[in-house]
Scaffold this motif. Structure first.
Motif, PDB file in Angstrom:
ATOM      1  N   UNK A 137       0.941  -1.675   0.339  1.00 33.40           N
ATOM      2  CA  UNK A 137      -0.182  -0.196   0.209  1.00 33.40           C
ATOM      3  C   UNK A 137       1.282   1.304   0.243  1.00 33.40           C
ATOM      4  N   UNK A 138       1.045   1.834  -1.114  1.00 35.30           N
ATOM      5  CA  UNK A 138       2.017   3.216  -1.251  1.00 35.30           C
ATOM      6  C   UNK A 138       1.532   3.830  -0.346  1.00 35.30           C
ATOM      7  N   UNK A 139       2.004   5.106  -0.008  1.00 39.46           N
ATOM      8  CA  UNK A 139       2.156   6.827   0.601  1.00 39.46           C
ATOM      9  C   UNK A 139       1.508   7.481  -0.075  1.00 39.46           C
ATOM     10  N   UNK A 140       0.082   7.697   0.631  1.00 38.42           N
ATOM     11  CA  UNK A 140      -0.449   8.797  -1.093  1.00 38.42           C
ATOM     12  C   UNK A 140      -0.073  10.273  -0.701  1.00 38.42           C
ATOM     13  N   UNK A 141       0.444  10.322   0.563  1.00 38.35           N
ATOM     14  CA  UNK A 141       0.936  11.961   1.771  1.00 38.35           C
ATOM     15  C   UNK A 141      -0.906  12.820   1.491  1.00 38.35           C
ATOM     16  N   UNK A 142      -1.838  11.933   1.941  1.00 35.85           N
ATOM     17  CA  UNK A 142      -3.165  13.015   2.560  1.00 35.85           C
ATOM     18  C   UNK A 142      -2.795  13.386   3.588  1.00 35.85           C
ATOM     19  N   UNK A 143      -3.262  14.821   3.065  1.00 34.35           N
ATOM     20  CA  UNK A 143      -3.827  15.798   3.984  1.00 34.35           C
ATOM     21  C   UNK A 143      -4.691  15.551   5.265  1.00 34.35           C
ATOM     22  N   UNK A 144      -3.943  15.098   6.573  1.00 34.27           N
ATOM     23  CA  UNK A 144      -4.461  15.337   7.669  1.00 34.27           C
ATOM     24  C   UNK A 144      -6.275  15.527   7.755  1.00 34.27           C
ATOM     25  N   UNK A 145      -7.000  16.929   6.820  1.00 33.61           N
ATOM     26  CA  UNK A 145      -7.987  16.550   6.994  1.00 33.61           C
ATOM     27  C   UNK A 145      -8.946  15.842   6.398  1.00 33.61           C
ATOM     28  N   UNK A 146      -8.135  15.246   4.743  1.00 31.87           N
ATOM     29  CA  UNK A 146      -8.548  14.136   4.471  1.00 31.87           C
ATOM     30  C   UNK A 146      -8.585  12.944   5.437  1.00 31.87           C
ATOM     31  N   UNK A 147      -7.896  13.146   5.530  1.00 29.59           N
ATOM     32  CA  UNK A 147      -7.470  11.791   6.553  1.00 29.59           C
ATOM     33  C   UNK A 147      -8.814  11.735   7.347  1.00 29.59           C
ATOM     34  N   UNK A 148      -9.356  12.324   7.806  1.00 29.93           N
ATOM     35  CA  UNK A 148     -10.033  12.599   9.136  1.00 29.93           C
ATOM     36  C   UNK A 148     -11.977  11.693   7.830  1.00 29.93           C
ATOM     37  N   UNK A 149     -11.750  12.409   6.471  1.00 30.95           N
ATOM     38  CA  UNK A 149     -13.542  12.447   5.950  1.00 30.95           C
ATOM     39  C   UNK A 149     -12.786  11.542   5.863  1.00 30.95           C
ATOM     40  N   UNK A 150     -11.688  10.342   5.753  1.00 34.28           N
ATOM     41  CA  UNK A 150     -11.671   8.647   4.837  1.00 34.28           C
ATOM     42  C   UNK A 150     -12.286   8.226   5.727  1.00 34.28           C
ATOM     43  N   UNK A 151     -11.727   8.290   7.661  1.00 36.21           N
ATOM     44  CA  UNK A 151     -11.804   7.369   8.226  1.00 36.21           C
ATOM     45  C   UNK A 151     -13.501   7.479   8.525  1.00 36.21           C
ATOM     46  N   UNK A 152     -14.006   8.980   8.653  1.00 34.68           N
ATOM     47  CA  UNK A 152     -15.024   8.405   8.913  1.00 34.68           C
ATOM     48  C   UNK A 152     -16.677   7.955   8.001  1.00 34.68           C
ATOM     49  N   UNK A 153     -16.005   8.303   6.446  1.00 31.10           N
ATOM     50  CA  UNK A 153     -16.514   7.520   5.408  1.00 31.10           C
ATOM     51  C   UNK A 153     -16.766   6.341   5.633  1.00 31.10           C
ATOM     52  N   UNK A 154     -15.450   5.619   6.206  1.00 28.61           N
ATOM     53  CA  UNK A 154     -15.707   4.557   6.236  1.00 28.61           C
ATOM     54  C   UNK A 154     -16.169   3.847   8.218  1.00 28.61           C
ATOM     55  N   UNK A 155     -16.204   4.157   8.394  1.00 31.04           N
ATOM     56  CA  UNK A 155     -16.664   4.097   9.677  1.00 31.04           C
ATOM     57  C   UNK A 155     -18.201   3.952   8.942  1.00 31.04           C
ATOM     58  N   UNK A 156     -19.076   5.322   8.011  1.00 36.02           N
ATOM     59  CA  UNK A 156     -20.282   5.162   8.404  1.00 36.02           C
ATOM     60  C   UNK A 156     -20.307   4.089   6.706  1.00 36.02           C
ATOM     61  N   UNK A 157     -19.536   3.998   5.748  1.00 40.78           N
ATOM     62  CA  UNK A 157     -20.083   2.928   5.499  1.00 40.78           C
ATOM     63  C   UNK A 157     -19.476   1.513   5.676  1.00 40.78           C
ATOM     64  N   UNK A 158     -19.140   0.820   6.724  1.00 40.68           N
ATOM     65  CA  UNK A 158     -19.249  -0.093   7.583  1.00 40.68           C
ATOM     66  C   UNK A 158     -20.633  -0.847   8.289  1.00 40.68           C
ATOM     67  N   UNK A 159     -21.002   1.030   8.153  1.00 40.68           N
ATOM     68  CA  UNK A 159     -22.788  -0.089   8.979  1.00 40.68           C
ATOM     69  C   UNK A 159     -23.779  -0.186   7.829  1.00 40.68           C
ATOM     70  N   UNK A 160     -23.148  -0.357   7.031  1.00 36.22           N
ATOM     71  CA  UNK A 160     -24.362  -0.248   5.595  1.00 36.22           C
ATOM     72  C   UNK A 160     -24.590  -1.990   5.642  1.00 36.22           C
ATOM     73  N   UNK A 161     -25.910  -2.326   5.179  1.00 31.67           N
ATOM     74  CA  UNK A 161     -26.089  -3.766   5.616  1.00 31.67           C
ATOM     75  C   UNK A 161     -25.613  -4.163   4.343  1.00 31.67           C
ATOM     76  N   UNK A 162     -24.553  -4.790   3.936  1.00 27.53           N
ATOM     77  CA  UNK A 162     -23.955  -5.684   3.300  1.00 27.53           C
ATOM     78  C   UNK A 162     -24.388  -7.277   2.782  1.00 27.53           C
ATOM     79  N   UNK A 163     -25.340  -7.507   3.908  1.00 25.88           N
ATOM     80  CA  UNK A 163     -25.896  -9.048   4.068  1.00 25.88           C
ATOM     81  C   UNK A 163     -25.965  -9.685   2.652  1.00 25.88           C
ATOM     82  N   UNK A 164     -27.104  -9.193   1.679  1.00 25.92           N
ATOM     83  CA  UNK A 164     -28.156  -9.332   0.277  1.00 25.92           C
ATOM     84  C   UNK A 164     -26.592  -9.901  -0.488  1.00 25.92           C
ATOM     85  N   UNK A 165     -25.512  -8.668  -0.362  1.00 23.26           N
ATOM     86  CA  UNK A 165     -24.774  -9.107  -1.525  1.00 23.26           C
ATOM     87  C   UNK A 165     -23.564  -9.826  -1.465  1.00 23.26           C
ATOM     88  N   UNK A 166     -23.420 -10.767  -0.343  1.00 24.04           N
ATOM     89  CA  UNK A 166     -22.011 -11.636  -0.338  1.00 24.04           C
ATOM     90  C   UNK A 166     -22.628 -12.897  -0.129  1.00 24.04           C
TER      91      UNK A 166
END
Lengths: 233, 118
Positions: A204-233
């Motif tokens: 995994x490369x270091x994409x030099x993501x600014x700190x504010x954008x890393x916050x956005x990415x992690x908040x997105x990942x947390x929100x994404x993980x709350x979705x129900x993907x059970x029908x797609x697995x």
């Protein structure tokens, strides 16, 4: 000797010979005896490609700073594949008709633990706290992340290697749609900031993501993980 | 041992791991690049199915011959955006040393069997 007396003696001898079988096995003992073959419990992470290629499972010597305890307890009882192409994707791909594909025949299931052992192992894993310095100053500010998905998919191209839903996205990295319930937020913040600080040879490369954008990415990942993907697995 | 050598020892020791750990271009390529560029270097890697832009076919002599060694070095080190190409090509400057990237450029020339402009 009557049957009752025989069974009592047998039970007593068994307890003497194997006390842990009745007391419940210690988590660190399970890790050492059943997990250490594939997982590095002591560190350091590979610093050469040769060592990287030999790694069979994720390093666990910083598991206490990486995983969520509740996820560990659940997953260890019902393990499912997190990396679509296995630990090191190169070992599990083959040429396909259009492009390289995962060679499912090379992928092995993870061992499954009972509830007591899963809890004991999860407790033990949480004590493995290498790299605490990397997460000490990381703090997520929970917030809506309206452009988090666009960042993940388009701006930083993370989707090239990570799936954002079952069967959609790249194959060489761990699935992103469960990251938020699998990983601690400070770990995600730190790892995105500098993957090589945790794992010097990781692909995994270091994409030099600014700190504010890393916050956005992690908040997105947390929100994404709350979705129900059970029908797609 | 003279004083200058003694003074330089800590620096030499600090550099020793990175010098010792320099990887071959082939090993680097087959660890990091093939996930997108494919086991055969033809741009058909295991990750490409849902990509909006297909990775470069490194065996394509015409396309690869259109890029100078400096451009290829730059795109490996700084990523696709640095030469106005896709963001899906990430910057590898934190993964490879400059020497390893130079070696990768030479390795890519063997895959395409081409030189810049020819």
């Amino acid at each position: 000797m009557n049957t009752r007396l025989f069974l009592s003696i047998l039970f007593g001898m068994t307890c003497l010979l194997s006390p842990q079988a009745y007391a419940g096995e210690d988590g660190l003992s399970i890790l050492t005896s059943r997990c250490a073959t594939c997982h590095n419990l002591k560190g350091p992470a590979p610093t050469s490609l040769k060592a990287l290629w030999q790694r069979k499972g994720p390093d666990l010597f910083y598991a206490g700073n990486k995983y969520r305890h509740d996820w560990l307890v659940t997953w260890l009882q019902k393990p499912v594949r997190i990396r679509p192409a296995g630990m090191f994707y190169r070992d599990h791909i083959k040429p396909g008709p259009k492009h390289d594909v995962v060679d499912e025949s090379t992928l092995k299931p993870h061992l499954r633990l009972n509830k007591a052992d899963a809890m004991a192992v999860a407790d033990a894993l949480m004590t493995l706290k290498a790299h605490s310095n990397l997460v000490a100053s990381e703090k997520l500010t929970p917030a809506p992340s309206p452009i988090g998905e666009m960042m993940f998919d388009k701006i930083y191209g993370c989707m090239a290697c990570h799936q954002i839903e079952p069967g959609f996205g790249g194959m060489s990295g761990p699935e992103a749609y469960t990251a938020g319930k699998r990983l601690q937020a400070p770990f995600m913040l730190s790892y995105i900031k500098n993957p090589q600080a945790w794992d010097p040879k990781i692909w995994m490369p270091n994409k030099h993501v600014p700190a504010d954008n890393i916050q956005q990415l992690v908040n997105y990942l947390i929100d994404l993980s709350k979705e129900d993907f059970s029908d797609e697995q | 041992m003279n004083n200058k050598v003694v003074a330089a020892l800590p620096l030499l020791l600090a550099l020793a791991p990175s010098l010792a750990m320099a990887e071959s271009a082939s090993d680097n390529y087959h660890t990091y690049c093939i996930q997108c560029h494919g086991m055969r270097g033809d741009g058909m890697g295991v990750n490409i199915r849902d990509m909006s832009v297909q990775p470069r076919d490194h065996t394509d002599a015409k396309a690869m011959g259109g890029r100078s060694d400096d451009e290829i070095f730059k795109v490996i080190k700084e990523g696709g955006l640095s030469i106005s190409k896709s963001v899906l090509m990430p910057p590898w400057g934190s993964t490879f040393t400059d020497n390893e990237i130079h070696d990768l450029v030479k390795y890519l020339r063997t895959l395409c069997k081409c030189k810049h402009g020819g």
